[in-house]
Motif scaffolding. Structure first.
Motif, PDB file in Angstrom:
ATOM      1  N   HIS A 110      54.146  33.276 -10.814  1.00 31.29           N
ATOM      2  CA  HIS A 110      53.955  34.599 -11.441  1.00 31.29           C
ATOM      3  C   HIS A 110      52.490  34.760 -11.838  1.00 31.29           C
ATOM      4  CE1 HIS A 110      55.611  37.430 -14.898  1.00 31.29           C
ATOM      5  NE2 HIS A 110      54.555  37.955 -14.298  1.00 31.29           N
ATOM      6  N   HIS A 143      52.065  44.170 -10.383  1.00 30.27           N
ATOM      7  CA  HIS A 143      53.047  45.156 -10.849  1.00 30.27           C
ATOM      8  C   HIS A 143      53.277  46.260  -9.810  1.00 30.27           C
ATOM      9  CE1 HIS A 143      53.175  43.638 -14.971  1.00 30.27           C
ATOM     10  NE2 HIS A 143      51.864  43.561 -14.950  1.00 30.27           N
ATOM     11  N   GLU A 183      56.100  42.257  -9.323  1.00 31.54           N
ATOM     12  CA  GLU A 183      56.827  42.363 -10.590  1.00 31.54           C
ATOM     13  C   GLU A 183      57.151  43.836 -10.790  1.00 31.54           C
ATOM     14  OE1 GLU A 183      54.737  40.998 -14.122  1.00 31.54           O
ATOM     15  OE2 GLU A 183      56.631  40.698 -15.189  1.00 31.54           O
ATOM     16  N   HIS A 192      61.202  43.375 -16.963  1.00 30.47           N
ATOM     17  CA  HIS A 192      60.432  43.129 -15.737  1.00 30.47           C
ATOM     18  C   HIS A 192      61.235  42.251 -14.786  1.00 30.47           C
ATOM     19  CE1 HIS A 192      56.280  43.994 -17.766  1.00 30.47           C
ATOM     20  NE2 HIS A 192      57.020  45.068 -17.604  1.00 30.47           N
ATOM     21  N   HIS A 242      60.406  36.681 -17.995  1.00 27.55           N
ATOM     22  CA  HIS A 242      60.302  36.543 -19.463  1.00 27.55           C
ATOM     23  C   HIS A 242      61.412  37.285 -20.218  1.00 27.55           C
ATOM     24  CE1 HIS A 242      58.184  40.419 -19.127  1.00 27.55           C
ATOM     25  NE2 HIS A 242      57.306  39.851 -18.336  1.00 27.55           N
ATOM     26  N   ARG A 254      57.381  40.132 -27.195  1.00 30.28           N
ATOM     27  CA  ARG A 254      56.942  41.285 -26.405  1.00 30.28           C
ATOM     28  C   ARG A 254      57.689  42.554 -26.791  1.00 30.28           C
ATOM     29  NH1 ARG A 254      54.700  39.135 -21.166  1.00 30.28           N
ATOM     30  NH2 ARG A 254      54.780  41.262 -20.450  1.00 30.28           N
ATOM     31  N   ASP A 306      52.165  33.677 -15.683  1.00 30.87           N
ATOM     32  CA  ASP A 306      51.927  35.122 -15.847  1.00 30.87           C
ATOM     33  C   ASP A 306      50.412  35.360 -16.027  1.00 30.87           C
ATOM     34  OD1 ASP A 306      52.420  37.818 -16.030  1.00 30.87           O
ATOM     35  OD2 ASP A 306      53.726  37.686 -17.782  1.00 30.87           O
TER      36      ASP A 306
HETATM   37 ZN   LIG Z   1      56.009  41.051 -17.110  1.00 30.95          ZN
END
Ligand SMILES: [Zn+2]
Ligand SMILES: [Zn+2]
Length: 285
Positions: free
Chosen positions: A6, A38, A62, A78, A193, A199, A250
């Protein structure tokens, strides 16, 4: 084997080109790295061209999605997608819709600010963006240049945060549809995640079970935003539900402090991803 599944390049919100990202992956000692920008496959061709010898590159993405709980506002989630057919019509159409949505959203935010008297002009912001997708950071910089706020951070905290009257939500993909699209394109959907409470709001175990019924194949367990407790819970859930497990950094270049390979995937998880994929092959020696 060191495997990081990722990462983001400058094709989305990372700071390095795909070529520089792969060079950094190799320099960090990675054997396998996935490029997961993304909502786009825009970095795949450069990644394939510029792959350093000895490094296996997993083309991925993603996808920005939403989970719709009953009786509560939707939760942003996500979905990582690996080794899918980039030309699959329905998935390509959904990526195009998300891009248009993002463009349209920037324009609507600027229109709302202008209507309230802020000195921002959509055409000028588009011109200065250099032809890319215009997002809230571009609007924030315009507000700084117009002297409305002192900094990009202040623009976000004063005017562009998600409870602001000028905020416009994106119509992200329903995650159950996203999972089905990725599977239809021969790809491997992995919930990114999934329990990272730092988040924001997260979905519960029941939601994950519903995603599995829709075709979800894996959980990203080792992620910098997961606490040890969250990782342990997800690992147990993956075992109960028969899901593959991944781990990843990430990485976003210098946009975040996490180094590449900060978390990694066990070879068994990577084997399971490859075994389930039919849409595309990794780039390798
Ligand atoms: Zn993400
Ligand atoms: Zn990411």
């Amino acid at each position: 084997m060191l495997i990081d599944l990722h990462t983001h390049s400058s094709v989305s919100d990372g700071t390095e080109s795909p070529a520089d990202l792969l060079a950094a992956a190799r320099a960090a000692g990675l054997d396998v790295v996935a490029l997961t920008d993304h909502d786009t496959t825009g970095g795949w061709a450069e990644a394939e061209r510029s792959r350093p010898a000895g490094l296996t590159v997993v083309p991925g993405m993603e996808l920005s999605c939403r989970w719709f709980p009953s009786g509560a506002p939707p939760i942003s989630v996500h979905l990582l997608a690996y080794l899918f057919d980039p030309d699959h019509p329905a998935l390509a159409a959904e990526r195009a819709r998300l891009r248009t949505e993002r463009l349209d959203r920037g324009e609507r935010i600027v229109a709302a600010l202008a209507a309230a008297g802020y000195p921002v002009v959509w055409e000028e912001i588009v011109e200065r963006s250099g032809g890319g997708v215009v997002g809230r950071p571009h609007v924030a910089r315009a507000l700084v240049e117009a002297g409305v706020v002192e900094s990009v951070d202040a623009a976000f905290s004063d005017l562009l945060h998600h409870r602001s009257p000028y905020y416009v939500a994106k119509a992200d993909t329903d995650v159950l549809d996203g999972i089905a699209l990725v599977r239809a394109a021969g790809g491997v959907p992995v919930f990114a995640h999934g329990l990272a409470t730092r988040r924001g709001r997260v979905v519960g175990d029941e939601a994950i079970a519903t995603m599995v019924a829709a075709g979800l194949l894996g959980l990203e367990v080792d992620h910098p935003d997961h606490t040890p407790e969250e990782r342990a819970h997800l690992r147990g859930l993956a075992a109960d539900l028969g899901l593959l497990v991944t781990g990843s950094s990430d990485y976003h270049g210098t946009n975040k402090t996490t180094p590449i390979a900060a978390c990694t995937t066990d070879p068994a998880g990577w084997e399971a991803v490859q075994a389930a994929a039919t849409g595309a092959a990794p780039y390798r020696d």
